[in-house]
Write a protein that holds these residues in place. Structure first.
Motif, PDB file in Angstrom:
ATOM      1  N   ARG A   1      -4.798  -0.360  16.098  1.00  0.00           N
ATOM      2  CA  ARG A   1      -4.659  -1.014  14.798  1.00  0.00           C
ATOM      3  C   ARG A   1      -3.190  -1.154  14.380  1.00  0.00           C
TER       4      ARG A   1
ATOM      5  N   ASN B   1      -9.511  -6.198   3.845  1.00  0.00           N
ATOM      6  CA  ASN B   1     -10.646  -5.649   4.585  1.00  0.00           C
ATOM      7  C   ASN B   1     -10.170  -4.777   5.740  1.00  0.00           C
ATOM      8  N   TYR B   2      -9.152  -5.235   6.447  1.00  0.00           N
ATOM      9  CA  TYR B   2      -8.578  -4.489   7.564  1.00  0.00           C
ATOM     10  C   TYR B   2      -8.022  -3.152   7.078  1.00  0.00           C
TER      11      TYR B   2
ATOM     12  N   HIS C   1     -11.131   3.945   5.909  1.00  0.00           N
ATOM     13  CA  HIS C   1     -12.416   4.584   6.204  1.00  0.00           C
ATOM     14  C   HIS C   1     -12.345   5.378   7.509  1.00  0.00           C
TER      15      HIS C   1
ATOM     16  N   GLN D   1      -8.894  -1.529   4.373  1.00  0.00           N
ATOM     17  CA  GLN D   1     -10.003  -0.686   3.925  1.00  0.00           C
ATOM     18  C   GLN D   1     -10.713  -0.046   5.122  1.00  0.00           C
ATOM     19  N   GLU D   2     -10.915  -0.805   6.199  1.00  0.00           N
ATOM     20  CA  GLU D   2     -11.527  -0.236   7.400  1.00  0.00           C
ATOM     21  C   GLU D   2     -10.660   0.876   7.971  1.00  0.00           C
ATOM     22  N   THR D   3      -9.348   0.676   7.972  1.00  0.00           N
ATOM     23  CA  THR D   3      -8.432   1.702   8.473  1.00  0.00           C
ATOM     24  C   THR D   3      -8.530   2.969   7.618  1.00  0.00           C
TER      25      THR D   3
END
Length: 115
Positions: A112, A31-32, A38, A34-36
């Protein structure tokens, strides 16, 4: 015999719990990531839009109109000094927004841990 069955079930439950913890950790990392991705994709789209805006500004400064060029009219019309000043003021405003978005993006990636 009953003690062995209880021990085997207990060991199986411990194994299941450790596997679930490992799976949760994997999902959090996915998830982390994927957020990065995006965040990076959104920034690339913003950069492309800014680049297009810069090209449009350059065309208008030189006296060409993007709308007319799309229709096949490549005639040059000398812009008035007032029009040039308005274009430059708008360009400066967009450049300021671009710089602040770029700083925000770099800060977010730094937080991040992405280099």
């Amino acid at each position: 015999m009953m003690k062995w069955l209880v021990v085997i079930i207990f060991i199986a439950m411990l194994g299941y719990l450790f596997e679930q913890r490992r799976h949760i950790k994997f999902l959090k990392q996915a998830n982390y990531n994927q957020e990065t991705r995006h965040i990076m994709t959104d920034h690339k789209v913003f950069l492309l839009k800014h680049q297009i805006g810069t090209y449009v500004y350059s065309l208008e400064t030189l006296g060409y109109s993007q709308d007319k060029m799309n229709k096949g009219d490549y005639t040059r019309h000398e812009p008035s000094p007032e029009k040039l000043q308005a274009l430059y003021a708008e360009f400066q405003k967009k450049e300021s927004i671009y710089r602040s978005k770029n700083i925000q993006f770099e800060t977010e990636l730094e937080l991040r841990g992405v280099e």
